[in-house]
Design a protein around this motif. Structure first.
Motif, PDB file in Angstrom:
ATOM      1  N   LEU A  41      -0.990 -18.221  -6.632  1.00  0.00           N
ATOM      2  CA  LEU A  41      -1.134 -17.320  -5.479  1.00  0.00           C
ATOM      3  C   LEU A  41      -1.542 -16.039  -5.757  1.00  0.00           C
ATOM      4  CD1 LEU A  41       2.757 -17.857  -4.240  1.00  0.00           C
ATOM      5  CD2 LEU A  41       0.613 -18.873  -3.342  1.00  0.00           C
ATOM      6  N   PRO A  42      -2.262 -15.302  -4.775  1.00  0.00           N
ATOM      7  CA  PRO A  42      -3.160 -14.010  -4.933  1.00  0.00           C
ATOM      8  C   PRO A  42      -2.119 -12.866  -5.370  1.00  0.00           C
ATOM      9  CG  PRO A  42      -2.722 -14.597  -2.837  1.00  0.00           C
ATOM     10  CD  PRO A  42      -2.176 -15.742  -3.662  1.00  0.00           C
ATOM     11  N   HIS A  43      -1.647 -12.973  -6.396  1.00  0.00           N
ATOM     12  CA  HIS A  43      -0.749 -11.678  -6.761  1.00  0.00           C
ATOM     13  C   HIS A  43      -1.562 -10.517  -7.057  1.00  0.00           C
ATOM     14  CE1 HIS A  43       2.866 -14.178  -8.172  1.00  0.00           C
ATOM     15  NE2 HIS A  43       2.080 -14.970  -8.216  1.00  0.00           N
ATOM     16  N   ILE A  44      -0.817  -9.296  -6.444  1.00  0.00           N
ATOM     17  CA  ILE A  44      -1.627  -8.062  -6.558  1.00  0.00           C
ATOM     18  C   ILE A  44      -1.074  -7.422  -8.222  1.00  0.00           C
ATOM     19  CG2 ILE A  44      -1.438  -5.565  -5.949  1.00  0.00           C
ATOM     20  CD1 ILE A  44      -0.853  -6.585  -3.235  1.00  0.00           C
ATOM     21  N   LYS A  45      -2.126  -7.270  -9.071  1.00  0.00           N
ATOM     22  CA  LYS A  45      -1.766  -6.698 -10.185  1.00  0.00           C
ATOM     23  C   LYS A  45      -1.858  -5.214 -10.482  1.00  0.00           C
ATOM     24  CE  LYS A  45      -3.659  -7.218 -15.177  1.00  0.00           C
ATOM     25  NZ  LYS A  45      -4.718  -7.693 -15.910  1.00  0.00           N
ATOM     26  N   PHE A  46      -2.706  -4.225  -9.872  1.00  0.00           N
ATOM     27  CA  PHE A  46      -2.516  -3.142  -9.719  1.00  0.00           C
ATOM     28  C   PHE A  46      -2.491  -2.599  -8.439  1.00  0.00           C
ATOM     29  CE2 PHE A  46      -5.163  -3.859 -13.659  1.00  0.00           C
ATOM     30  CZ  PHE A  46      -4.042  -3.407 -14.579  1.00  0.00           C
ATOM     31  N   SER A  47      -1.722  -1.497  -8.125  1.00  0.00           N
ATOM     32  CA  SER A  47      -1.632  -0.781  -6.625  1.00  0.00           C
ATOM     33  C   SER A  47      -1.409   0.585  -6.746  1.00  0.00           C
ATOM     34  CB  SER A  47      -0.922  -1.516  -5.839  1.00  0.00           C
ATOM     35  OG  SER A  47       0.428  -1.551  -6.262  1.00  0.00           O
ATOM     36  N   CYS A  48      -1.513   1.250  -5.681  1.00  0.00           N
ATOM     37  CA  CYS A  48      -0.983   2.469  -5.639  1.00  0.00           C
ATOM     38  C   CYS A  48       0.397   2.522  -5.455  1.00  0.00           C
ATOM     39  CB  CYS A  48      -1.869   3.225  -4.243  1.00  0.00           C
ATOM     40  SG  CYS A  48      -1.243   4.879  -3.720  1.00  0.00           S
ATOM     41  N   GLU A  49       0.971   3.509  -6.498  1.00  0.00           N
ATOM     42  CA  GLU A  49       2.405   3.372  -6.187  1.00  0.00           C
ATOM     43  C   GLU A  49       2.848   3.982  -4.925  1.00  0.00           C
ATOM     44  OE1 GLU A  49       5.329   3.088  -8.381  1.00  0.00           O
ATOM     45  OE2 GLU A  49       3.804   1.694  -9.779  1.00  0.00           O
ATOM     46  N   GLN A  50       2.314   4.682  -4.185  1.00  0.00           N
ATOM     47  CA  GLN A  50       2.923   5.261  -3.009  1.00  0.00           C
ATOM     48  C   GLN A  50       2.572   4.479  -1.574  1.00  0.00           C
ATOM     49  OE1 GLN A  50       1.902   9.637  -2.185  1.00  0.00           O
ATOM     50  NE2 GLN A  50       3.529   9.707  -0.568  1.00  0.00           N
ATOM     51  N   CYS A  51       1.194   4.111  -1.738  1.00  0.00           N
ATOM     52  CA  CYS A  51       0.782   3.169  -0.229  1.00  0.00           C
ATOM     53  C   CYS A  51       0.797   1.573  -0.650  1.00  0.00           C
ATOM     54  CB  CYS A  51      -0.160   3.780   0.402  1.00  0.00           C
ATOM     55  SG  CYS A  51      -1.763   3.288  -0.455  1.00  0.00           S
ATOM     56  N   SER A  76      -6.535   8.355  -1.303  1.00  0.00           N
ATOM     57  CA  SER A  76      -6.039   8.662   0.225  1.00  0.00           C
ATOM     58  C   SER A  76      -4.701   9.372   0.163  1.00  0.00           C
ATOM     59  CB  SER A  76      -6.164   7.404   1.085  1.00  0.00           C
ATOM     60  OG  SER A  76      -5.625   7.631   2.183  1.00  0.00           O
ATOM     61  N   CYS A  77      -3.848   8.783  -0.707  1.00  0.00           N
ATOM     62  CA  CYS A  77      -2.380   9.342  -0.764  1.00  0.00           C
ATOM     63  C   CYS A  77      -2.454  10.724  -1.553  1.00  0.00           C
ATOM     64  CB  CYS A  77      -1.611   8.258  -1.538  1.00  0.00           C
ATOM     65  SG  CYS A  77      -1.219   6.836  -0.667  1.00  0.00           S
ATOM     66  N   LEU A  78      -3.475  10.931  -2.311  1.00  0.00           N
ATOM     67  CA  LEU A  78      -3.495  12.214  -3.032  1.00  0.00           C
ATOM     68  C   LEU A  78      -3.967  13.185  -2.130  1.00  0.00           C
ATOM     69  CD1 LEU A  78      -5.644  11.270  -6.516  1.00  0.00           C
ATOM     70  CD2 LEU A  78      -3.027  12.200  -6.310  1.00  0.00           C
ATOM     71  N   THR A  79      -4.888  12.938  -1.005  1.00  0.00           N
ATOM     72  CA  THR A  79      -5.379  13.927  -0.305  1.00  0.00           C
ATOM     73  C   THR A  79      -4.653  14.075   1.122  1.00  0.00           C
ATOM     74  OG1 THR A  79      -6.974  12.318   0.807  1.00  0.00           O
ATOM     75  CG2 THR A  79      -7.764  13.834  -1.172  1.00  0.00           C
ATOM     76  N   ASP A  80      -3.913  12.985   1.745  1.00  0.00           N
ATOM     77  CA  ASP A  80      -3.166  12.801   2.973  1.00  0.00           C
ATOM     78  C   ASP A  80      -1.941  11.810   2.611  1.00  0.00           C
ATOM     79  OD1 ASP A  80      -2.339  13.305   5.409  1.00  0.00           O
ATOM     80  OD2 ASP A  80      -3.765  11.840   6.279  1.00  0.00           O
ATOM     81  N   PRO A  81      -0.906  12.215   1.829  1.00  0.00           N
ATOM     82  CA  PRO A  81       0.010  11.080   1.553  1.00  0.00           C
ATOM     83  C   PRO A  81       0.770  10.914   2.823  1.00  0.00           C
ATOM     84  CG  PRO A  81       0.902  13.538   0.767  1.00  0.00           C
ATOM     85  CD  PRO A  81      -0.544  13.607   1.077  1.00  0.00           C
ATOM     86  N   PRO A  82       1.304   9.305   2.671  1.00  0.00           N
ATOM     87  CA  PRO A  82       2.219   9.108   3.909  1.00  0.00           C
ATOM     88  C   PRO A  82       3.571   9.526   3.958  1.00  0.00           C
ATOM     89  CG  PRO A  82       1.813   7.567   2.230  1.00  0.00           C
ATOM     90  CD  PRO A  82       1.000   8.393   1.894  1.00  0.00           C
ATOM     91  N   ALA A  83       4.297   9.307   4.911  1.00  0.00           N
ATOM     92  CA  ALA A  83       5.530   9.740   4.967  1.00  0.00           C
ATOM     93  C   ALA A  83       6.591   9.035   4.301  1.00  0.00           C
ATOM     94  CB  ALA A  83       6.053   9.831   6.377  1.00  0.00           C
ATOM     95  N   ASP A 102       6.769  -7.874   6.792  1.00  0.00           N
ATOM     96  CA  ASP A 102       5.902  -8.794   6.180  1.00  0.00           C
ATOM     97  C   ASP A 102       4.918  -8.512   5.507  1.00  0.00           C
ATOM     98  OD1 ASP A 102       4.928  -8.523   8.556  1.00  0.00           O
ATOM     99  OD2 ASP A 102       4.872 -10.322   9.282  1.00  0.00           O
ATOM    100  N   VAL A 103       3.805  -7.794   6.304  1.00  0.00           N
ATOM    101  CA  VAL A 103       2.710  -7.450   5.779  1.00  0.00           C
ATOM    102  C   VAL A 103       2.198  -5.888   6.279  1.00  0.00           C
ATOM    103  CG1 VAL A 103      -0.084  -7.870   6.222  1.00  0.00           C
ATOM    104  CG2 VAL A 103       1.718  -9.871   6.318  1.00  0.00           C
ATOM    105  N   VAL A 104       1.767  -5.426   4.931  1.00  0.00           N
ATOM    106  CA  VAL A 104       1.047  -3.831   5.432  1.00  0.00           C
ATOM    107  C   VAL A 104      -0.235  -3.984   5.476  1.00  0.00           C
ATOM    108  CG1 VAL A 104       1.151  -1.600   4.436  1.00  0.00           C
ATOM    109  CG2 VAL A 104       3.286  -2.569   4.782  1.00  0.00           C
ATOM    110  N   THR A 105      -1.101  -3.636   6.404  1.00  0.00           N
ATOM    111  CA  THR A 105      -2.491  -3.578   6.534  1.00  0.00           C
ATOM    112  C   THR A 105      -2.824  -1.933   6.531  1.00  0.00           C
ATOM    113  OG1 THR A 105      -2.337  -5.580   8.025  1.00  0.00           O
ATOM    114  CG2 THR A 105      -4.518  -4.316   7.773  1.00  0.00           C
ATOM    115  N   THR A 106      -2.770  -1.475   7.685  1.00  0.00           N
ATOM    116  CA  THR A 106      -3.327   0.059   7.714  1.00  0.00           C
ATOM    117  C   THR A 106      -2.302   0.826   7.185  1.00  0.00           C
ATOM    118  OG1 THR A 106      -2.777   0.371   9.813  1.00  0.00           O
ATOM    119  CG2 THR A 106      -4.913  -0.686   9.542  1.00  0.00           C
ATOM    120  N   GLY A 107      -1.180   0.536   7.090  1.00  0.00           N
ATOM    121  CA  GLY A 107      -0.025   1.467   6.762  1.00  0.00           C
ATOM    122  C   GLY A 107       0.480   2.122   7.878  1.00  0.00           C
TER     123      GLY A 107
END
Length: 234
Positions: A34-44, A57-64, A197-202
Motif C-alpha cells: 500500500l502507498p504508505h506516507i513516510k514523511f509528512s508535515c506534522e501540522q497539516c 505553508s503551515c509555517l507562514t499560514d498555519p491552519p486552525a 476519510d480523505v484530506v485533500t486541500t485541508g
C-alpha cells in the motif's frame, strides 16, 4: 471463541482475495504494497520528501488544527477502496480503514496524551439521508474502540449542503465549505480529534476546526485514512 469463528469464517484480504491469516481483512503482503506516507508535515499532514516538522505553508499560514496523522497517499488502490466505501455501501472498508488507522495511532500516541473525544466530520442531513451512513463515523468506530475514546456525533452539524469538494476546482473549494459547520451542543472537551476519510486541500477540516475553536476546543488533531500530495492548499 474468536479463533473458532476464524476457522469457520476466515478473514479474506480485500485486495488479493486470499485468506488474510490476520484479525482483519488485509493480508500482510498486500498491506506492505500500500502507498504508505513516510514523511509528512506534522501540522497539516502534507506528504514531504524529507522528514521535517512543518511544510512552508503551515509555517507562514498555519491552519486552525494542531496536527494531522494520515496513513496513505490517496492513490491506487486506496482511492478505489474509499470510493467504494462512500458510494457503493461497502462498509467493510470502513472497518478495515479504522483498524489500520487505530494501529497507527496507538504507536503515535504511545508516549503522548490522547484526545478526549473523536468527532467525525459531519455530513449534511440530505447527504446522510441519501447515503444512509457517514463514512467518517464508520471509520471512527473501530478507532474509538481500540483507543478507548468516546465518539461525539451529536454536538456538531453540517448545516450548509455544500457541493462535493472533489467535483470542484481547488480555487472553488475554500468558498464552498466556508461557514458550513456549527456546534449545536456543548463539547465538554478541550482536546478533540477530527476524523475523516480523505484530506485533500485541508479546507474542510480547517473550516470544521474553526467552529470547534469557537466552541471551546483548545487543541485539535486530525486523523484521516489518506492525504493527497497537493501543495500550498492548507
Amino acid at each position: 471463541m474468536s479463533s473458532f469463528l476464524d476457522l469457520l469464517f476466515p478473514r479474506i484480504c480485500v485486495l488479493c482475495k486470499a485468506p488474510s491469516k490476520r484479525d482483519f481483512d488485509l493480508c500482510l503482503g498486500c498491506e506492505h504494497e500500500l502507498p504508505h506516507i513516510k514523511f509528512s508535515c506534522e501540522q497539516c499532514g502534507l506528504p514531504l520528501a524529507v522528514n521535517q516538522a512543518q511544510c512552508g505553508s503551515c509555517l507562514t499560514d498555519p491552519p486552525a488544527f494542531n496536527a494531522t496523522k494520515s496513513l496513505f497517499f490517496y492513490e491506487a488502490p486506496i482511492d478505489s477502496l474509499v470510493l467504494a466505501l462512500k458510494f457503493n455501501n461497502n462498509l467493510l472498508y470502513a472497518n478495515l480503514f479504522g483498524e489500520l488507522l487505530a494501529l497507527h495511532l496507538q504507536g503515535y500516541y504511545h508516549n503522548r496524551k490522547l484526545p478526549e473525544v473523536i468527532i467525525p466530520v459531519p455530513l449534511h442531513r440530505d447527504r446522510l439521508r441519501e447515503r444512509g451512513y457517514n463514512q467518517a463515523l464508520e471509520i471512527a468506530r473501530p478507532v474509538a474502540k481500540k483507543l478507548n475514546i468516546q465518539i461525539n456525533k451529536f454536538s456538531c452539524v453540517r448545516f450548509k449542503n455544500t457541493l462535493q469538494q472533489s467535483a470542484l476546482a481547488f480555487s472553488e473549494r475554500k468558498q464552498n465549505i466556508k461557514d458550513a459547520f456549527a456546534v449545536v451542543k456543548p463539547l465538554h472537551a478541550k482536546y478533540v480529534a477530527i476524523i475523516d476519510d480523505v484530506v485533500t486541500t485541508g479546507y474542510t477540516v480547517n473550516e470544521f476546526s474553526k467552529s470547534l475553536r469557537q466552541a471551546g476546543a483548545e487543541k485539535i488533531d486530525v486523523w484521516c485514512v489518506a492525504r493527497t500530495p497537493q501543495k500550498n492548499n492548507c
